[in-house]
Scaffold this active site. Sequence first.
Site, PDB file in Angstrom:
ATOM      1  N   THR A 251      63.649  67.548  35.247  1.00  0.00           N
ATOM      2  CA  THR A 251      63.282  67.395  36.653  1.00  0.00           C
ATOM      3  C   THR A 251      61.762  67.428  36.726  1.00  0.00           C
ATOM      4  O   THR A 251      61.149  68.447  36.393  1.00  0.00           O
ATOM      5  CB  THR A 251      63.864  68.547  37.504  1.00  0.00           C
ATOM      6  OG1 THR A 251      65.277  68.592  37.304  1.00  0.00           O
ATOM      7  CG2 THR A 251      63.569  68.326  38.976  1.00  0.00           C
TER       8      THR A 251
ATOM      9  N   LYS B 282      67.140  63.433  43.180  1.00  0.00           N
ATOM     10  CA  LYS B 282      67.279  64.845  42.780  1.00  0.00           C
ATOM     11  C   LYS B 282      66.528  65.770  43.752  1.00  0.00           C
ATOM     12  O   LYS B 282      67.068  66.772  44.214  1.00  0.00           O
ATOM     13  CB  LYS B 282      66.734  65.011  41.358  1.00  0.00           C
ATOM     14  CG  LYS B 282      66.508  66.425  40.895  1.00  0.00           C
ATOM     15  CD  LYS B 282      67.743  67.052  40.318  1.00  0.00           C
ATOM     16  CE  LYS B 282      67.500  68.521  39.994  1.00  0.00           C
ATOM     17  NZ  LYS B 282      68.688  69.184  39.529  1.00  0.00           N
TER      18      LYS B 282
ATOM     19  N   LYS C  84      60.707  75.486  42.135  1.00  0.00           N
ATOM     20  CA  LYS C  84      60.110  74.338  41.437  1.00  0.00           C
ATOM     21  C   LYS C  84      60.523  73.034  42.127  1.00  0.00           C
ATOM     22  O   LYS C  84      59.683  72.176  42.419  1.00  0.00           O
ATOM     23  CB  LYS C  84      60.579  74.332  39.976  1.00  0.00           C
ATOM     24  CG  LYS C  84      60.180  73.070  39.220  1.00  0.00           C
ATOM     25  CD  LYS C  84      60.873  72.901  37.882  1.00  0.00           C
ATOM     26  CE  LYS C  84      60.594  71.512  37.330  1.00  0.00           C
ATOM     27  NZ  LYS C  84      61.247  71.216  36.072  1.00  0.00           N
TER      28      LYS C  84
HETATM   29  P1  NAD Z   1      64.120  75.521  29.041  1.00  0.00           P
HETATM   30  O1  NAD Z   1      62.797  76.148  29.267  1.00  0.00           O
HETATM   31  O2  NAD Z   1      65.273  76.351  28.616  1.00  0.00           O
HETATM   32  O3  NAD Z   1      63.964  74.310  27.966  1.00  0.00           O
HETATM   33  C1  NAD Z   1      62.832  73.515  27.831  1.00  0.00           C
HETATM   34  C2  NAD Z   1      62.573  73.363  26.343  1.00  0.00           C
HETATM   35  O4  NAD Z   1      61.471  72.450  26.146  1.00  0.00           O
HETATM   36  C3  NAD Z   1      62.175  74.674  25.651  1.00  0.00           C
HETATM   37  O5  NAD Z   1      63.079  74.946  24.604  1.00  0.00           O
HETATM   38  C4  NAD Z   1      60.766  74.416  25.144  1.00  0.00           C
HETATM   39  O6  NAD Z   1      60.476  75.033  23.898  1.00  0.00           O
HETATM   40  C5  NAD Z   1      60.760  72.911  25.010  1.00  0.00           C
HETATM   41  N1  NAD Z   1      59.425  72.328  25.014  1.00  0.00           N
HETATM   42  C6  NAD Z   1      58.389  72.589  25.850  1.00  0.00           C
HETATM   43  N2  NAD Z   1      57.329  71.836  25.533  1.00  0.00           N
HETATM   44  C7  NAD Z   1      57.692  71.078  24.472  1.00  0.00           C
HETATM   45  C8  NAD Z   1      57.040  70.104  23.686  1.00  0.00           C
HETATM   46  N3  NAD Z   1      55.771  69.758  23.941  1.00  0.00           N
HETATM   47  N4  NAD Z   1      57.699  69.537  22.666  1.00  0.00           N
HETATM   48  C9  NAD Z   1      58.997  69.893  22.411  1.00  0.00           C
HETATM   49  N5  NAD Z   1      59.676  70.803  23.124  1.00  0.00           N
HETATM   50  C10 NAD Z   1      59.028  71.398  24.130  1.00  0.00           C
HETATM   51  O7  NAD Z   1      64.468  74.750  30.412  1.00  0.00           O
HETATM   52  P2  NAD Z   1      65.888  74.162  30.864  1.00  0.00           P
HETATM   53  O8  NAD Z   1      66.569  75.145  31.747  1.00  0.00           O
HETATM   54  O9  NAD Z   1      66.588  73.609  29.691  1.00  0.00           O
HETATM   55  O10 NAD Z   1      65.404  72.979  31.832  1.00  0.00           O
HETATM   56  C11 NAD Z   1      64.927  71.760  31.324  1.00  0.00           C
HETATM   57  C12 NAD Z   1      64.742  70.799  32.491  1.00  0.00           C
HETATM   58  O11 NAD Z   1      65.992  70.631  33.171  1.00  0.00           O
HETATM   59  C13 NAD Z   1      63.740  71.281  33.536  1.00  0.00           C
HETATM   60  O12 NAD Z   1      62.978  70.171  33.972  1.00  0.00           O
HETATM   61  C14 NAD Z   1      64.624  71.823  34.634  1.00  0.00           C
HETATM   62  O13 NAD Z   1      64.000  71.760  35.908  1.00  0.00           O
HETATM   63  C15 NAD Z   1      65.817  70.895  34.555  1.00  0.00           C
HETATM   64  N6  NAD Z   1      67.065  71.465  35.068  1.00  0.00           N
HETATM   65  C16 NAD Z   1      67.439  72.735  34.733  1.00  0.00           C
HETATM   66  C17 NAD Z   1      68.633  73.244  35.228  1.00  0.00           C
HETATM   67  C18 NAD Z   1      69.077  74.636  34.868  1.00  0.00           C
HETATM   68  O14 NAD Z   1      69.989  75.155  35.516  1.00  0.00           O
HETATM   69  N7  NAD Z   1      68.502  75.273  33.874  1.00  0.00           N
HETATM   70  C19 NAD Z   1      69.440  72.466  36.079  1.00  0.00           C
HETATM   71  C20 NAD Z   1      69.054  71.149  36.371  1.00  0.00           C
HETATM   72  C21 NAD Z   1      67.853  70.668  35.864  1.00  0.00           C
END
Ligand code: NAD
Length: 290
Positions: free
Chosen positions: A87, A162, A237
């Site tokens: 997102t 979204k 966010k």
């Molecule tokens: P998270 O923080 O668990 O995962 C993000 C991952 O990206 C981490 O493991 C981090 O190490 C990795 N990362 C960061 N920078 C990086 C880079 N330069 N190279 C490689 N890896 C890198 O977050 P999440 O909960 O998995 O969410 C991910 C996305 O999904 C976000 O944009 C969030 O808004 C969206 N989202 C989350 C949810 C939820 O319920 N968690 C629901 C819908 C959407």
Amino acid sequence: MKIGFIGLGNMGGPMAANLAAAGHEVVGFDLTALMPMGVVVSRSAAGAVSGAEVVITMLPNGAILRAVAAQVVPVMAAGAVLCDCSTVDVESARAVAEQAAAAGLGALDAPVSGGVGGATAGSLTFMVGGPAQTFDVVKPLFDIMGQKAVHCGYAGAGQSAKICNNMILGVTMIATCEAFALADKLGLSREKMFDVVSTSSGYSWVMNAYCPASGIGPKSPADNAYAPGFAAELMLKDLRLSQQAAEAVDADTPMGAAATTLYARFVEEEEGRGRDFSAMLPRFEKRGRG
Ligand code: NAD
């Protein structure tokens, strides 16, 4: 298919695992997260995307997406597709799509709804922006990771869908919580309130499927001491992204703005961080008008 997967956190990890379990060849890269079963580890983003037909990113925000795209676009195979499921702000989604198109690649913005539970169960909903023929290439992968994929239109249309959805969700959660707190003070039982509203014109997904009052309606985070679920800081966010987009196109969104201010206070000054976004109800319970 040969798939590169970058960002294997709470969401990306189970999504990549589902692709691998379905028989695809998945190579993953993350700065910190452990690789799930079946995903081959790469030590760099460039290594993960080399030779991939589709590259999926699931990253924290638009700035990180732009940085990762700058690394991978130049090394992706001609004709491959970069599909971002994070997102992010609409502007970053469009900028990355343009960069990919200029390099002869397909690009999609495909944010999801459904949370970690949906990612694990393979029941996410994808909202997708980008060319129809690119959507068709990735559709079989959406069908593994999710139960529904809607092609919303041009680049950025997935992110637009979204943030509009989540702006409605944030506003509706606040309205439902403040109504419960008002009902309490009026001496109306929560059961009766639910019974009436869930079948009257105030009904909503929040009231009917994700009720913020414990012990009422289907099981929800309220029944689990407000452990997320969907954390208040993630709602903040998304609300901020909605207001950033509204400013960019001069849209009047007073309720979205009010919800953003309230969730910011809840997360940054009160005890909202780490709690489900429905923990707005105990917040309202404790307050008067002053
Ligand atoms: P998270 O923080 O668990 O995962 C993000 C991952 O990206 C981490 O493991 C981090 O190490 C990795 N990362 C960061 N920078 C990086 C880079 N330069 N190279 C490689 N890896 C890198 O977050 P999440 O909960 O998995 O969410 C991910 C996305 O999904 C976000 O944009 C969030 O808004 C969206 N989202 C989350 C949810 C939820 O319920 N968690 C629901 C819908 C959407």
